[in-house]
Design a protein around this motif. Sequence first.
Motif, PDB file in Angstrom:
ATOM      1  N   THR A  14      66.634   8.805 -28.412  1.00 59.97           N
ATOM      2  CA  THR A  14      67.307   7.580 -28.381  1.00 59.97           C
ATOM      3  C   THR A  14      66.367   6.245 -28.656  1.00 59.97           C
ATOM      4  OG1 THR A  14      69.384   9.209 -28.286  1.00 59.97           O
ATOM      5  CG2 THR A  14      70.036   6.285 -29.458  1.00 59.97           C
ATOM      6  N   ASN A  40      73.955  13.688 -11.267  1.00 61.23           N
ATOM      7  CA  ASN A  40      72.830  13.271 -11.440  1.00 61.23           C
ATOM      8  C   ASN A  40      72.005  12.983  -9.809  1.00 61.23           C
ATOM      9  OD1 ASN A  40      71.511  11.994 -13.927  1.00 61.23           O
ATOM     10  ND2 ASN A  40      72.709  11.924 -13.887  1.00 61.23           N
ATOM     11  N   GLU A  78      63.210  10.780 -23.976  1.00 56.91           N
ATOM     12  CA  GLU A  78      64.890  10.096 -24.657  1.00 56.91           C
ATOM     13  C   GLU A  78      64.495  10.128 -25.877  1.00 56.91           C
ATOM     14  OE1 GLU A  78      68.180  10.370 -23.753  1.00 56.91           O
ATOM     15  OE2 GLU A  78      68.197   9.266 -25.759  1.00 56.91           O
ATOM     16  N   GLY A 115      66.443  14.295 -21.761  1.00 53.00           N
ATOM     17  CA  GLY A 115      67.611  13.493 -22.403  1.00 53.00           C
ATOM     18  C   GLY A 115      68.060  12.677 -21.715  1.00 53.00           C
ATOM     19  N   HIS A 126      74.376  18.316 -26.454  1.00 58.61           N
ATOM     20  CA  HIS A 126      73.201  17.989 -27.504  1.00 58.61           C
ATOM     21  C   HIS A 126      72.658  18.465 -28.371  1.00 58.61           C
ATOM     22  CE1 HIS A 126      76.112  13.070 -27.655  1.00 58.61           C
ATOM     23  NE2 HIS A 126      74.708  13.887 -26.119  1.00 58.61           N
ATOM     24  N   ALA A 175      64.547  17.954 -25.623  1.00 53.86           N
ATOM     25  CA  ALA A 175      65.063  18.852 -25.609  1.00 53.86           C
ATOM     26  C   ALA A 175      63.658  19.709 -26.217  1.00 53.86           C
ATOM     27  CB  ALA A 175      66.155  19.659 -24.721  1.00 53.86           C
ATOM     28  N   GLU A 176      63.524  20.063 -27.716  1.00 55.29           N
ATOM     29  CA  GLU A 176      63.305  20.873 -28.620  1.00 55.29           C
ATOM     30  C   GLU A 176      61.965  20.468 -29.080  1.00 55.29           C
ATOM     31  OE1 GLU A 176      66.071  19.246 -29.221  1.00 55.29           O
ATOM     32  OE2 GLU A 176      67.515  20.550 -29.837  1.00 55.29           O
ATOM     33  N   PRO A 214      68.150  15.038 -33.019  1.00 55.84           N
ATOM     34  CA  PRO A 214      68.934  15.765 -33.695  1.00 55.84           C
ATOM     35  C   PRO A 214      69.962  15.264 -35.075  1.00 55.84           C
ATOM     36  CG  PRO A 214      69.251  14.418 -31.800  1.00 55.84           C
ATOM     37  CD  PRO A 214      67.926  14.553 -31.741  1.00 55.84           C
ATOM     38  N   TYR A 222      79.356   2.039 -25.698  1.00 60.44           N
ATOM     39  CA  TYR A 222      79.187   2.876 -25.002  1.00 60.44           C
ATOM     40  C   TYR A 222      78.846   3.154 -23.773  1.00 60.44           C
ATOM     41  CZ  TYR A 222      76.920   8.314 -24.496  1.00 60.44           C
ATOM     42  OH  TYR A 222      76.365   9.147 -24.218  1.00 60.44           O
ATOM     43  N   VAL A 228      71.006  16.499 -17.728  1.00 64.19           N
ATOM     44  CA  VAL A 228      72.320  15.904 -17.644  1.00 64.19           C
ATOM     45  C   VAL A 228      73.402  15.757 -18.490  1.00 64.19           C
ATOM     46  CG1 VAL A 228      73.713  14.722 -15.018  1.00 64.19           C
ATOM     47  CG2 VAL A 228      71.775  16.077 -14.350  1.00 64.19           C
ATOM     48  N   ASN A 229      74.465  15.626 -18.570  1.00 68.72           N
ATOM     49  CA  ASN A 229      75.091  16.254 -19.941  1.00 68.72           C
ATOM     50  C   ASN A 229      74.989  15.981 -21.507  1.00 68.72           C
ATOM     51  OD1 ASN A 229      77.183  15.702 -18.465  1.00 68.72           O
ATOM     52  ND2 ASN A 229      77.492  13.903 -17.754  1.00 68.72           N
ATOM     53  N   SER A 230      73.371  16.315 -21.363  1.00 70.78           N
ATOM     54  CA  SER A 230      72.767  16.702 -22.405  1.00 70.78           C
ATOM     55  C   SER A 230      72.851  17.531 -23.418  1.00 70.78           C
ATOM     56  CB  SER A 230      71.326  16.523 -22.214  1.00 70.78           C
ATOM     57  OG  SER A 230      70.355  16.223 -23.193  1.00 70.78           O
TER      58      SER A 230
HETATM   59  C1  LIG Z   1      75.765  11.219 -21.915  1.00 72.21           C
HETATM   60  S1  LIG Z   1      74.065  11.242 -22.347  1.00 72.21           S
HETATM   61  C2  LIG Z   1      73.270  11.822 -20.635  1.00 72.21           C
HETATM   62  C3  LIG Z   1      72.230  10.678 -20.311  1.00 72.21           C
HETATM   63  C4  LIG Z   1      71.613  11.625 -18.625  1.00 72.21           C
HETATM   64  N1  LIG Z   1      71.384  12.567 -18.519  1.00 72.21           N
HETATM   65  C5  LIG Z   1      73.016  11.110 -17.358  1.00 72.21           C
HETATM   66  O1  LIG Z   1      73.036  11.948 -16.896  1.00 72.21           O
HETATM   67  O2  LIG Z   1      73.398   9.345 -16.976  1.00 72.21           O
HETATM   68  C6  LIG Z   1      73.375  12.209 -22.998  1.00 72.21           C
HETATM   69  C7  LIG Z   1      71.943  12.560 -23.771  1.00 72.21           C
HETATM   70  O3  LIG Z   1      71.244  13.089 -24.724  1.00 72.21           O
HETATM   71  C8  LIG Z   1      70.564  12.935 -25.862  1.00 72.21           C
HETATM   72  N2  LIG Z   1      70.207  13.829 -26.702  1.00 72.21           N
HETATM   73  C9  LIG Z   1      70.397  13.813 -27.728  1.00 72.21           C
HETATM   74  N3  LIG Z   1      69.623  14.892 -28.009  1.00 72.21           N
HETATM   75  C10 LIG Z   1      69.387  15.688 -27.386  1.00 72.21           C
HETATM   76  C11 LIG Z   1      67.890  15.998 -28.137  1.00 72.21           C
HETATM   77  N4  LIG Z   1      68.568  17.118 -28.810  1.00 72.21           N
HETATM   78  N5  LIG Z   1      67.316  16.714 -26.454  1.00 72.21           N
HETATM   79  C12 LIG Z   1      67.577  16.097 -25.348  1.00 72.21           C
HETATM   80  N6  LIG Z   1      68.762  15.362 -25.383  1.00 72.21           N
HETATM   81  C13 LIG Z   1      69.139  14.434 -26.304  1.00 72.21           C
HETATM   82  C14 LIG Z   1      70.869  11.472 -25.942  1.00 72.21           C
HETATM   83  O4  LIG Z   1      70.233  10.138 -26.405  1.00 72.21           O
HETATM   84  C15 LIG Z   1      71.769  10.677 -24.645  1.00 72.21           C
HETATM   85  O5  LIG Z   1      70.715   9.606 -24.066  1.00 72.21           O
END
Ligand SMILES: C[S@@+](CC[C@H](N)C(=O)[O-])C[C@H]1O[C@@H](n2cnc3c(N)ncnc32)[C@H](O)[C@@H]1O
Length: 229
Positions: free
Chosen positions: A85, A43, A83, A62, A133, A112-113, A12, A30, A128-130
């Motif tokens: 990153t 989770n 993932e 993610g 992004h 995700a894409e 991304p 982080y 979750v929380n992804s």
């Molecule tokens: C806040 S973290 C959450 C990680 C994990 N799901 C959790 O709940 O602990 C967000 C994650 O989304 C990933 N991310 C960023 N862009 C993304 C994308 N386009 N598709 C999937 N994941 C992505 C980041 O690298 C990061 O690891």
Amino acid sequence: MGHSEHHAPHEPATAHGNEHDQGWRGMVRYLSHARSLWRSEVNEAVVQRLDVRPGERVVDIGAGVGAGTVVAAGRGAHVLAVEPTPYMRRTLGLRRLAQAGRGRIEIVDGAAEATGVASSSVDAAWAVNSMHHWTTPEVAYGELARILRPGGRVLLVDEDFDDPSHPDHEAFAERHSGDHHHFHMVDPADVARGLRQAGLDVDSAGKDQIAGSPAFIIAATKPDAEPAD
Ligand SMILES: C[S@@+](CC[C@H](N)C(=O)[O-])C[C@H]1O[C@@H](n2cnc3c(N)ncnc32)[C@H](O)[C@@H]1O
């Protein structure tokens, strides 16, 4: 000298400016501050709500350092931890070594894409929380529809840290003062519309509580294949 990063084509854009896009120092900060990245009740609740079963093939989109991945693998599922990153993937790779279910955790360089996962091969997927992004969510919805098998289920959750009733609201606001890391850009109605357009049945979409935290939650299922006539 400035730090430069190379991104694979699926990675991304970094315009949203979250810390883990800002080099290894930001990444270490982080990971060490965000305890919930390692183990989170949200989770655990997501894996529970999806009813992940032994032998199932599931995808954590993610995955980060694997808060959901290790729970699902512990339940006997084969988990593809997608993932984008590199640092997160490396950290999860080290963490995997200590897991009893390590043979069931596959770490995938994807997003995700573009998950890199085979079509119609997945029993359940979650993020979750992804979602906040995702730079091209409509592409991600199509990708989810592609990888799920008929009857496969998906649960997308972004905690609403902007909600003052969130237990981590103040810690989050302090950590992110001055940056643009907000979760309110996820609109469950938009997500539901996008998933329907991609061909999934949306079971529920809205703001709700999960494991005691307010969150945007969208649950969907891939319809069973039409019987051939
Ligand atoms: C806040 S973290 C959450 C990680 C994990 N799901 C959790 O709940 O602990 C967000 C994650 O989304 C990933 N991310 C960023 N862009 C993304 C994308 N386009 N598709 C999937 N994941 C992505 C980041 O690298 C990061 O690891």
